[in-house]
Design an enzyme around this catalytic site. Structure first.
Site, mmCIF file in Angstrom:
data_model
loop_
_atom_site.group_PDB
_atom_site.id
_atom_site.type_symbol
_atom_site.label_atom_id
_atom_site.label_comp_id
_atom_site.label_asym_id
_atom_site.label_seq_id
_atom_site.Cartn_x
_atom_site.Cartn_y
_atom_site.Cartn_z
ATOM 1 N N GLU A 174 157.122 23.672 84.302
ATOM 2 C CA GLU A 174 155.924 23.554 85.350
ATOM 3 C C GLU A 174 156.399 22.505 86.742
ATOM 4 O OE1 GLU A 174 153.797 24.370 82.184
ATOM 5 O OE2 GLU A 174 155.188 22.702 82.714
ATOM 6 N N HIS B 43 144.927 19.308 76.771
ATOM 7 C CA HIS B 43 144.261 20.710 77.428
ATOM 8 C C HIS B 43 142.136 20.921 77.581
ATOM 9 C CE1 HIS B 43 147.830 21.837 74.794
ATOM 10 N NE2 HIS B 43 147.969 22.921 75.930
#
Length: 323
Positions: free
Chosen positions: A60, A129
């Site tokens: 990322e 998550h």
């Protein structure tokens, strides 16, 4: 009008903007042939090819940094982060680079980057998550924060975000991808920074975000049977925040409930409540009530997860408590 899903609305917005401007391209993990983890980019690779629909490594920090560089040099990248939790891996790229470069270069550099990401719980995806971290970015000058709740809003706001010359964090709720709604077949834009009154009412103002908009509307329909008339406002854009629409509603109803999925402490509800206190205190007939997620990591167990995230019953109880 056509009835389509939230995911299809996102897909349409991306396709239309890629057709409209050759500088727009998508990048992210598994977004090409696979179409993204939630299918929002499905079919785009086949139509636009590998140059404009780019799979990235599982890094990322690397690909968000790349997107920032591409934006500064004239492109309009739409970078997909699978989960908003993963923004923690690339905070420097978002907070210290994307959000500040236009200022640092005296306005000479534009950073037209959209970071699409998925937030919220409801699927048993556990603590790493399932978070709602929008307040982190609302705190940062230089970045806009968008949280659409409907297919109509998702498409119109994403198109506006892609055309914006500043960084936009575009947060999509993973539970909403299958939700259907009417979307115009012709082109339309929704301006960033304009709230929407999802349901007019006169007894209490409920300000809700993302998935909580739907739960607030459902709660309002049930309360209507008891003679309680609830106005539901969706800010749609948390930064810039349309405080004028909110204050106007408060002056009418004199009571406020704020609903968001994120943890209560330090959540955007606190900011909205403070703005109401500063600008409409004299119109309040009851203390502002917040309905928010518990200050705990989101459990993996689905039943425990439900307890930690606001449910319709919690919203109903809060509304009754301010009346």
């Amino acid at each position: 009008m056509a009835e389509i899903t939230y995911a299809q609305a996102i897909n349409q917005a991306l396709r239309e903007e890629m057709l409209n401007d050759s500088k727009v391209f998508c990048m992210g993990e598994d977004i090409a042939l696979h179409g993204g983890i939630f299918g929002a980019t499905r079919g785009l690779f086949k139509e636009f090819g590998a140059e404009r629909v780019r799979n990235t490594p599982i890094s990322e920090a690397g690909f968000i940094g790349t997107a920032v560089g591409a934006a500064v040099t004239g492109m309009r990248p739409v970078a997909e982060l699978m989960y908003i939790d993963f923004t923690a891996v690339c905070m420097d790229q978002i907070v210290n680079q994307a959000a500040k470069l236009r200022y640092m270069f005296g306005g000479k550099a534009k950073v037209p980057i959209v970071i699409r990401t998925q937030g919220g719980g409801g699927r048993g995806n556990a603590a790493q998550h399932s978070q709602s971290l929008e307040a982190w970015f609302v705190h940062i000058p230089g970045i806009k924060v968008v949280m659409p709740a409907t297919p109509y809003d998702a498409k119109g706001l994403l198109k506006s975000a892609i055309r914006d010359d500043d960084p936009v964090l575009f947060i999509e709720h993973k539970i909403l991808y299958s939700v259907k709604g009417d979307v115009p077949e012709g082109e339309y834009l929704i301006p960033l920074g304009k709230a929407d009154i999802k349901r007019p009412g006169k007894d209490v103002t409920v300000i809700a975000t993302s998935l909580m908009v739907h739960r607030a509307l459902s709660a309002a329909e049930k309360l209507a049977k008891e003679g309680i008339d609830v106005e539901v406002i969706d800010p749609r854009t948390l930064k810039p925040l349309d405080i004028e629409t909110i204050v106007s509603s408060v002056k009418k109803t004199n009571r406020v409930v704020i609903v968001h999925e994120a943890h209560k402490t330090g959540g955007v509800g606190a900011e909205i409540a403070t703005r109401i206190m500063e600008e409409a205190f004299d119109y309040l007939d009851a203390p502002i009530k917040r309905v928010a997620g518990m200050d705990v990591p989101i459990p993996y167990n689905m039943e425990l997860e439900k307890i930690c995230i606001p449910q319709e019953e919690d919203i109903i109880d809060a509304i009754k408590s301010v009346l």
